[in-house]
Design an enzyme around this catalytic site. Structure first.
Site, mmCIF file in Angstrom:
data_model
loop_
_atom_site.group_PDB
_atom_site.id
_atom_site.type_symbol
_atom_site.label_atom_id
_atom_site.label_comp_id
_atom_site.label_asym_id
_atom_site.label_seq_id
_atom_site.Cartn_x
_atom_site.Cartn_y
_atom_site.Cartn_z
ATOM 1 C CG ASP A 262 -1.793 0.990 1.165
ATOM 2 O OD1 ASP A 262 -3.048 0.743 0.856
ATOM 3 O OD2 ASP A 262 -1.473 2.311 1.649
ATOM 4 C CG ASN A 270 -4.717 11.709 -4.103
ATOM 5 O OD1 ASN A 270 -4.317 11.748 -4.968
ATOM 6 N ND2 ASN A 270 -5.359 10.546 -3.493
ATOM 7 C CG HIS A 275 -8.038 13.473 -6.505
ATOM 8 N ND1 HIS A 275 -8.094 12.500 -5.541
ATOM 9 C CD2 HIS A 275 -8.798 14.676 -5.550
ATOM 10 C CE1 HIS A 275 -8.517 12.781 -4.575
ATOM 11 N NE2 HIS A 275 -9.215 13.975 -4.309
ATOM 12 C CG ASP A 279 -5.437 9.599 -11.244
ATOM 13 O OD1 ASP A 279 -5.745 8.773 -10.063
ATOM 14 O OD2 ASP A 279 -6.322 9.958 -11.792
ATOM 15 N NE ARG A 294 9.062 -15.408 -10.569
ATOM 16 C CZ ARG A 294 8.500 -16.430 -9.812
ATOM 17 N NH1 ARG A 294 9.329 -17.652 -10.078
ATOM 18 N NH2 ARG A 294 7.794 -16.331 -9.162
ATOM 19 C CD GLU A 305 -4.357 4.230 -0.562
ATOM 20 O OE1 GLU A 305 -4.233 4.649 0.375
ATOM 21 O OE2 GLU A 305 -5.236 4.400 -1.503
ATOM 22 N NE ARG A 325 13.851 -7.414 -7.724
ATOM 23 C CZ ARG A 325 13.531 -8.565 -7.505
ATOM 24 N NH1 ARG A 325 14.172 -9.409 -6.792
ATOM 25 N NH2 ARG A 325 12.573 -9.063 -8.180
#
Length: 386
Positions: A262, A270, A275, A279, A294, A305, A325
């Site tokens: 998240d 925002n 907003h 986006d 992969r 989100e 990573r």
């Protein structure tokens, strides 16, 4: 006297067939215009198909008029308009399948063909040279079109549908090749070319098959896009929750890791920047992290989100390393907006299990992600499901 009457009957039949072809062209033009203007179905391609049928219709009308007319313009313009129709059809197919446009190639084909018409001249005595030049140009255009539509249809459709779409174009290529060979082996230059009533019937049949195949391509594209939209998040282009659920069920009984993450302080982003920037941040995350996974992994936007990743064949530690990573990748690459770097980070929860039911596993991943946020955000927390 009987031969003259038979010749007149053949000419009358050919004239009738060409008139039917003109009527069908007009009907096809109206149909493609309805698809472009009313139904808004692949409008760029539909417009080109409408123009192609219009060009073919006018070319056939000139073909009817040039029979006893010595004016070279009717001879030259009719053939040029028909070849232009074939080029427009190819351009429409490129627009339909989002293939690279061949504007330069099309310009060269039409330019060289028009130059050849001027060099050859016009009139009944030039029917065989004009027929050879026409067949050669048409064979080239249809061969190139066949190669492109074959490759595109294999990617978009199942093999059976791809075969149904391609075989009219195969027939067109073969017909133009056979016609070219027949003209090259014809008699003296003043002899009428072997373009009899059976060829006219074949033109009519191929015209119908061509438009039916193009309609099939357009409808198939529409269905493919509808299916893609049903499976895809419209903002980021990632798979959506429905696809995630399907892939999760397919992984049941095997080893896999689940990552749930998240974005940190997304509401604050925002509120401070609007907003629209929010986006852009979501798109930035999707583009940045998708290349780190992969091809067998499932990367989805769950809503808002929140994102989820299924990692088949990986255990908890491997999943944790992947999450670390991804976290570091996000931290090292802030969103660049109007020359200003805007940090975008996320908190990751990782779980792994073979047989845990979906609601339970997802709940555990959500709990792990919540612990990562409590630990200071931009963190990774992992938990092995029982």
């Amino acid at each position: 006297m009987g031969q003259e009457q038979k010749a007149r009957q053949v000419t009358a039949l050919q004239t009738t067939l060409f008139e039917v072809l003109i009527l069908l062209c007009a009907t096809a033009v109206l149909g493609w215009l309805v698809l472009a203007l009313v139904m808004k179905l692949v409008p760029a391609a539909s417009w080109r198909f409408a123009l192609g049928n219009s060009s073919l219709m006018v070319g056939v009308m000139m073909l009817l008029l040039r029979g006893g007319d010595p004016s070279p313009w009717l001879w030259l313009c009719s053939d040029f308009l028909v070849i232009s129709a074939f080029v427009l059809v190819r351009s429409g197919v490129q627009a339909l399948f989002a293939l690279p446009a061949s504007r330069l190639e099309h310009s060269l084909v039409l330019g060289l063909y028009g130059l050849g018409l001027l060099v050859l001249g016009a009139g009944p005595r030039q029917q065989i040279p004009l027929g050879v030049w026409f067949s050669l140009a048409a064979f080239y255009v249809f061969t190139r079109l066949l190669m492109e539509i074959f490759q595109a249809s294999r990617q978009w459709f199942k093999p059976g549908i791809a075969l149904w779409i391609n075989w009219p174009f195969v027939m067109l290529c073969l017909f133009m090749l056979v016609r070219l060979l027949m003209l090259l082996t014809a008699g003296r230059p003043g002899q009428p070319p072997p373009d009899d009533t059976s060829s006219t019937w074949f033109y009519l049949l191929l015209f119908l098959l061509l438009n039916l195949s193009l309609i099939g391509c357009a409808m198939g594209q529409l269905l493919s896009r509808i299916r893609m939209l049903a499976d895809q998040d419209p903002l980021t282009g990632l798979a959506n929750r429905r696809v995630f659920n399907q892939h999760f069920q397919a992984q049941q009984g095997g080893d896999f890791a689940l990552i749930l993450f998240d974005l940190d302080d997304f509401k604050l982003l925002n509120d401070n920047h609007g907003h629209q920037l929010g986006d852009l941040a979501l798109e930035h995350v999707a583009r940045l992290l998708e290349g780190e996974l992969r091809h067998q992994d499932t990367f989805t936007r769950q809503g808002g989100e929140e994102f989820a990743i299924l990692l088949p064949g990986l255990g908890l530690e491997e999943g944790r390393r992947v999450a670390e990573r991804l976290k570091d990748k996000l931290k090292a690459h802030p969103l660049n907006h109007a020359g200003q770097p805007i940090p975008v980070t996320a908190s990751f929860g990782v779980v792994s299990s073979r047989d845990a039911p979906f609601p339970h596993l997802y709940h555990l991943a959500d709990q792990a992600m919540y612990r990562a946020k409590q630990a200071g955000k931009c963190q990774v927390a992992a938990k092995l499901a029982p």
